[in-house]
Design a protein around this motif. Structure first.
Motif, PDB file in Angstrom:
ATOM      1  N   ASP A 160      72.340  35.117  59.624  1.00  0.00           N
ATOM      2  CA  ASP A 160      73.140  34.137  58.884  1.00  0.00           C
ATOM      3  C   ASP A 160      72.555  32.731  59.030  1.00  0.00           C
ATOM      4  N   ALA A 161      72.188  32.359  60.254  1.00  0.00           N
ATOM      5  CA  ALA A 161      71.634  31.027  60.486  1.00  0.00           C
ATOM      6  C   ALA A 161      70.289  30.862  59.790  1.00  0.00           C
ATOM      7  N   ASP A 162      69.454  31.875  59.862  1.00  0.00           N
ATOM      8  CA  ASP A 162      68.142  31.821  59.228  1.00  0.00           C
ATOM      9  C   ASP A 162      68.271  31.732  57.709  1.00  0.00           C
ATOM     10  N   ASP A 163      69.175  32.520  57.149  1.00  0.00           N
ATOM     11  CA  ASP A 163      69.389  32.534  55.699  1.00  0.00           C
ATOM     12  C   ASP A 163      69.869  31.167  55.216  1.00  0.00           C
ATOM     13  N   ALA A 164      70.799  30.580  55.950  1.00  0.00           N
ATOM     14  CA  ALA A 164      71.319  29.265  55.563  1.00  0.00           C
ATOM     15  C   ALA A 164      70.243  28.198  55.635  1.00  0.00           C
ATOM     16  N   ALA A 165      69.371  28.280  56.650  1.00  0.00           N
ATOM     17  CA  ALA A 165      68.339  27.265  56.823  1.00  0.00           C
ATOM     18  C   ALA A 165      67.277  27.335  55.735  1.00  0.00           C
ATOM     19  N   ARG A 166      67.122  28.471  55.116  1.00  0.00           N
ATOM     20  CA  ARG A 166      66.076  28.658  54.105  1.00  0.00           C
ATOM     21  C   ARG A 166      66.540  28.257  52.706  1.00  0.00           C
ATOM     22  N   GLY A 167      67.791  27.971  52.543  1.00  0.00           N
ATOM     23  CA  GLY A 167      68.259  27.507  51.247  1.00  0.00           C
ATOM     24  C   GLY A 167      68.726  28.628  50.344  1.00  0.00           C
ATOM     25  N   PRO A 168      69.185  28.288  49.132  1.00  0.00           N
ATOM     26  CA  PRO A 168      69.809  29.270  48.248  1.00  0.00           C
ATOM     27  C   PRO A 168      68.846  30.387  47.831  1.00  0.00           C
ATOM     28  N   ALA A 169      69.369  31.605  47.754  1.00  0.00           N
ATOM     29  CA  ALA A 169      68.632  32.764  47.264  1.00  0.00           C
ATOM     30  C   ALA A 169      69.635  33.883  47.037  1.00  0.00           C
ATOM     31  N   LYS A 170      69.225  34.870  46.294  1.00  0.00           N
ATOM     32  CA  LYS A 170      69.990  36.102  46.191  1.00  0.00           C
ATOM     33  C   LYS A 170      69.585  36.962  47.379  1.00  0.00           C
ATOM     34  N   THR A 171      70.442  37.001  48.395  1.00  0.00           N
ATOM     35  CA  THR A 171      70.083  37.608  49.671  1.00  0.00           C
ATOM     36  C   THR A 171      70.646  39.021  49.800  1.00  0.00           C
ATOM     37  N   HIS A 172      69.773  39.941  50.167  1.00  0.00           N
ATOM     38  CA  HIS A 172      70.153  41.333  50.418  1.00  0.00           C
ATOM     39  C   HIS A 172      70.102  41.605  51.917  1.00  0.00           C
ATOM     40  N   LEU A 173      71.032  42.409  52.402  1.00  0.00           N
ATOM     41  CA  LEU A 173      71.023  42.881  53.784  1.00  0.00           C
ATOM     42  C   LEU A 173      70.964  44.402  53.753  1.00  0.00           C
ATOM     43  N   ILE A 174      69.958  44.964  54.391  1.00  0.00           N
ATOM     44  CA  ILE A 174      69.740  46.412  54.368  1.00  0.00           C
ATOM     45  C   ILE A 174      69.739  46.928  55.795  1.00  0.00           C
ATOM     46  N   LEU A 175      70.578  47.919  56.061  1.00  0.00           N
ATOM     47  CA  LEU A 175      70.571  48.588  57.367  1.00  0.00           C
ATOM     48  C   LEU A 175      69.845  49.910  57.199  1.00  0.00           C
ATOM     49  N   LEU A 176      68.815  50.124  58.015  1.00  0.00           N
ATOM     50  CA  LEU A 176      67.900  51.233  57.806  1.00  0.00           C
ATOM     51  C   LEU A 176      68.379  52.560  58.379  1.00  0.00           C
ATOM     52  N   GLY A 177      69.605  52.618  58.878  1.00  0.00           N
ATOM     53  CA  GLY A 177      70.137  53.891  59.348  1.00  0.00           C
ATOM     54  C   GLY A 177      70.092  54.033  60.853  1.00  0.00           C
ATOM     55  N   ASP A 178      70.632  55.155  61.337  1.00  0.00           N
ATOM     56  CA  ASP A 178      70.840  55.402  62.759  1.00  0.00           C
ATOM     57  C   ASP A 178      71.719  54.313  63.373  1.00  0.00           C
ATOM     58  N   LEU A 179      72.874  54.142  62.776  1.00  0.00           N
ATOM     59  CA  LEU A 179      73.892  53.268  63.345  1.00  0.00           C
ATOM     60  C   LEU A 179      74.500  53.884  64.593  1.00  0.00           C
ATOM     61  N   VAL A 180      74.466  55.215  64.678  1.00  0.00           N
ATOM     62  CA  VAL A 180      75.238  55.952  65.678  1.00  0.00           C
ATOM     63  C   VAL A 180      74.340  56.546  66.756  1.00  0.00           C
ATOM     64  N   ASP A 181      75.028  57.075  67.810  1.00  0.00           N
ATOM     65  CA  ASP A 181      74.422  57.840  68.916  1.00  0.00           C
ATOM     66  C   ASP A 181      73.691  56.941  69.915  1.00  0.00           C
ATOM     67  N   ARG A 182      73.634  57.444  71.143  1.00  0.00           N
ATOM     68  CA  ARG A 182      72.891  56.859  72.260  1.00  0.00           C
ATOM     69  C   ARG A 182      73.535  55.602  72.840  1.00  0.00           C
ATOM     70  N   GLY A 183      73.859  54.624  72.035  1.00  0.00           N
ATOM     71  CA  GLY A 183      74.517  53.414  72.518  1.00  0.00           C
ATOM     72  C   GLY A 183      76.020  53.605  72.630  1.00  0.00           C
ATOM     73  N   PRO A 184      76.738  52.642  73.242  1.00  0.00           N
ATOM     74  CA  PRO A 184      78.121  52.859  73.647  1.00  0.00           C
ATOM     75  C   PRO A 184      79.184  52.673  72.579  1.00  0.00           C
ATOM     76  N   ASP A 185      78.886  52.049  71.434  1.00  0.00           N
ATOM     77  CA  ASP A 185      79.974  51.716  70.513  1.00  0.00           C
ATOM     78  C   ASP A 185      79.608  51.996  69.056  1.00  0.00           C
ATOM     79  N   ALA A 186      79.310  53.255  68.767  1.00  0.00           N
ATOM     80  CA  ALA A 186      79.023  53.638  67.383  1.00  0.00           C
ATOM     81  C   ALA A 186      80.215  53.349  66.485  1.00  0.00           C
ATOM     82  N   ALA A 187      81.422  53.603  66.976  1.00  0.00           N
ATOM     83  CA  ALA A 187      82.618  53.374  66.161  1.00  0.00           C
ATOM     84  C   ALA A 187      82.714  51.904  65.752  1.00  0.00           C
ATOM     85  N   GLY A 188      82.461  51.003  66.693  1.00  0.00           N
ATOM     86  CA  GLY A 188      82.502  49.584  66.380  1.00  0.00           C
ATOM     87  C   GLY A 188      81.419  49.173  65.399  1.00  0.00           C
TER      88      GLY A 188
END
Length: 254
Positions: free
Chosen positions: A43-71
């Motif tokens: 968020d801070a980096d995006d704001a500092a770079r000025g206006p743009a059509k900004t996309h956020l992409i999560l590449l998968g493997d949100l779950v498993d191994r770490g403690p808070d997949a639900a969160g």
């Protein structure tokens, strides 16, 4: 048509369309703390770079191994509901969890072998309960305890995202195959021959799945899975035009 682009060969410079910016986040694996930290940096980096059509992409493997997949899932669901520029790709760990929730006993066994105990615990299923009974009992328990809207959200995640010359996937692509012939199994599970292939297609592939200590600059690909669940380093790549930069947790930004 997508398959027709192979004949052109790779461009000399990969770029996003003018006026567009993209951030892609590597494998989170249940580390809600790191995801929140990295989103703040984005968020801070995006704001500092000025206006743009900004996309956020999560590449998968949100779950498993770490403690808070639900969160992690709940946070990503909120982000996706708030903007159609938030794109979520299905990783192999999401694939296995979804199949287990749909009654696949083999997937339930795989889930436990792939760090799924932590995911189940984040939804209130402790290890003793998970190990009690048959695998069919476990699939029924998963379906009962993990909300249907969570499983549906993970199941509806995308196979790939293409923006300009950048192709975002979880694991990689099968070299030599056009996009409309890529199999979900490869997009979510492949390592070789993708990782070392000298490809002739016109995309720079941004992927996770294969962890490395540092950002992995391979042939016509960039791997950004830095093993966050164990290393504490969750990585995002930022892209605008032909420029690339990296943001990380746990270390000075790359």
């Amino acid at each position: 048509m997508l398959f027709g682009r192979f004949a052109r060969g790779a461009p000399a410079t990969f770029a996003l369309p003018p006026g567009e910016r993209a951030y892609a986040i590597g494998d989170v694996h249940g580390r809600l703390d790191l995801l929140e930290d990295l989103l703040g940096k984005i968020d801070a980096d995006d704001a500092a770079r000025g206006p743009a059509k900004t996309h956020l992409i999560l590449l998968g493997d949100l779950v498993d191994r770490g403690p808070d997949a639900a969160g992690v899932i709940r946070l990503v669901m909120r982000l996706a509901a708030a903007s159609d520029r938030v794109r979520v790709i299905k990783g192999n760990h999401e694939e296995v969890l979804v199949k287990a929730a749909q009654g696949n006993a083999r997937a339930a066994r795989g889930l436990l072998e792939m760090g799924g105990y932590e995911t189940l615990a984040s939804f209130g299923i402790d290890a003793e309960t998970a190990d009690h009974g048959t695998l069919d009992d476990l699939t029924a328990l998963i379906a009962a305890r993990i909300p249907a809207e969570v499983i549906d959200f993970l199941d509806r995640a995308e196979n790939l995202v293409l923006i300009g010359d950048y192709l975002f996937v979880h694991a990689g692509i099968r070299p030599g195959k056009p996009l409309d012939q890529q199999l979900g199994a490869d997009l979510r599970w492949i390592r070789e021959p993708f990782l070392s292939a000298r490809r002739r297609d016109p995309w720079m592939v941004i992927h996770g799945h294969t962890p490395s200590e540092r950002v992995d600059h391979g042939p016509q690909r960039i791997g950004i899975d830095t093993g966050a669940f164990a290393s504490g380093v969750l990585t995002a790549i930022g892209i605008e035009g032909s420029e690339q930069w990296f943001l990380q947790t746990g270390t000075p930004d790359a």
